[in-house]
Motif scaffolding. Structure first.
Motif, PDB file in Angstrom:
ATOM      1  N   VAL A 172       9.520  15.137   8.247  1.00  0.00           N
ATOM      2  CA  VAL A 172      10.014  14.284   9.332  1.00  0.00           C
ATOM      3  C   VAL A 172      10.747  15.119  10.371  1.00  0.00           C
ATOM      4  CG1 VAL A 172      11.618  12.421   9.886  1.00  0.00           C
ATOM      5  CG2 VAL A 172      10.082  12.188   7.932  1.00  0.00           C
ATOM      6  N   GLN A 192       8.149  16.865  12.407  1.00  0.00           N
ATOM      7  CA  GLN A 192       7.515  15.949  13.363  1.00  0.00           C
ATOM      8  C   GLN A 192       8.437  15.672  14.544  1.00  0.00           C
ATOM      9  OE1 GLN A 192       6.628  12.637  10.786  1.00  0.00           O
ATOM     10  NE2 GLN A 192       4.510  13.328  10.412  1.00  0.00           N
ATOM     11  N   GLN A 193       9.732  15.556  14.264  1.00  0.00           N
ATOM     12  CA  GLN A 193      10.683  15.333  15.346  1.00  0.00           C
ATOM     13  C   GLN A 193      10.712  16.518  16.304  1.00  0.00           C
ATOM     14  OE1 GLN A 193      12.777  12.563  15.919  1.00  0.00           O
ATOM     15  NE2 GLN A 193      13.220  13.626  17.839  1.00  0.00           N
ATOM     16  N   CYS A 203       7.646   9.884  13.134  1.00  0.00           N
ATOM     17  CA  CYS A 203       9.007  10.252  12.727  1.00  0.00           C
ATOM     18  C   CYS A 203       9.847   9.006  12.434  1.00  0.00           C
ATOM     19  CB  CYS A 203       9.651  11.092  13.823  1.00  0.00           C
ATOM     20  SG  CYS A 203      11.321  11.665  13.414  1.00  0.00           S
TER      21      CYS A 203
END
Length: 369
Positions: A186, A189-190, A221
């Motif tokens: 995550v 992805q951010q 995210c």
């Protein structure tokens, strides 16, 4: 020389009148000379006393040095109308303070201290005897020379609980690892979405392409954070079940097993005494062993009942908790990988999972200072 003087002084009789004053002694030049020599060369007789006889002798064998000084002054013809003997002073003190020993604070303190010491000694003695008996019973069972009390049904339930706890701990470890790995994804992805957004602003010819990729990563995210919240809630519930509820039951089981060992130790001791002679001393020991056996039997029965009840409630609680948590885990995982954002949000609402606001785990700038 000093020994003869002390012998004379110790065997002299000092007449005492009704007021406790010393009577008139006969003149004795040799005694006066001897006493003068003791007063000059001997110890400070005002601070010591001469004891006649051995330990536990009569009270009359103790002559205070003040009386010897009175004798010396009497031999010189000096009157002592106000002096008193040790016996007179003791009687006067007793008459003035009747029963003072029963109200002496120091005596009460000594009695309390002595009582505490005796209690501690008895406690250590009982602990030593109990430890010896239990150790003997444990080695007897281990080497196959002693018998043990076994509840087959209860022992089977305890084995199942220990095996279940081990497997749940494995699931807990894997779910924690999943959180760590997914958290890293995550965060990646951010960061990737932020990079796409920055490039879309700096690359006009690829603005649209970078733009919708940035939106996709931000959406993933957001959904990933929702899934992380669901898995974290799952892990917290399993951790409570394993490390609190099951541990509490296992603690009671350990107390039960210790009580079982003590019970068998005292049972074996009673059986050995019952097979021995039946004289008066042996009957007293048998009666005491019977008393100890009954105490440990009651303790064993009580803890066995506690374990049975806790195992029953633990099984009911485990089924209830795991039914809810497994359903949450399944629905959250399915909704996330299906890309169904609405179903994922509904799952969180259904199971009362509250997400932490972004950046809540990071310390504030005040805390960093």
């Amino acid at each position: 020389m000093a020994d003869s003087i002390m012998s004379k002084a110790a065997t002299m009789e000092i007449p005492i009148n009704s007021n406790g004053d010393t009577g008139t002694l006969a003149e004795d030049d040799s005694l006066e000379q001897d006493l003068q020599q003791v007063m000059v060369s001997g110890p400070n007789l005002n601070e010591t006393s001469i004891v006649s006889g051995g330990y536990g002798g009569p009270a009359g064998g103790i002559i205070p040095t003040s009386s010897i000084k009175d004798i010396r002054m009497k031999s010189r013809g000096v009157g002592l109308p106000t002096s008193q003997s040790a016996a007179g002073r003791l009687a006067q003190h007793t008459n003035q303070h009747p029963g003072s020993s029963s109200h002496n604070p120091s005596s009460s303190t000594e009695e309390v201290t002595r009582g505490v010491a005796v209690e501690k000694i008895d406690s250590v003695k009982k602990w030593g005897i109990n430890t010896y008996k239990c150790t003997k019973q444990m080695f007897s069972e281990r080497f196959g020379r002693g018998s043990r009390t076994v509840d087959l049904e209860l022992e089977a339930q305890i084995d199942v609980l220990r095996d279940t706890k081990s497997k749940y701990e494995h699931v807990l470890s894997l779910a924690t690892a999943l959180i760590n790995h997914f958290q890293s994804m995550v965060e990646t992805q951010q960061a990737l979405g932020d990079s796409f957004t920055d490039l879309s602003q700096k690359s006009p010819e690829l603005q649209d392409e970078f733009g919708y990729n940035a939106e996709t990563q931000k959406l993933l995210c957001k959904n990933g954070e929702a899934l992380l919240g669901a898995i974290t809630f799952f892990v917290a519930s399993i951790n409570t079940l394993v490390n609190k509820t099951m541990d509490d039951t296992l603690m009671t089981i350990r107390l039960y097993e210790n009580a079982r060992l003590e019970f068998d130790a005292y049972r074996s001791d009673l059986e050995e005494l019952s097979l021995g002679p039946k004289d008066a001393a042996a009957m007293v020991r048998i009666e005491m062993a019977q008393h100890d056996y009954q105490i440990h039997r009651d303790k064993y029965e009580r803890l066995r009942s506690d374990v049975t009840i806790k195992l029953k409630f633990l099984e009911e609680n485990k089924v209830k908790v795991m039914h809810k948590q497994l359903l949450l885990f399944h629905n959250a995982i399915s909704a996330y990988f299906a890309g169904n954002q609405q179903q994922l949000e509904q799952t969180l609402i259904q199971f009362n999972v509250k997400l932490k606001p972004p950046g809540s785990d990071k310390p504030s700038w005040l805390e960093e200072q």
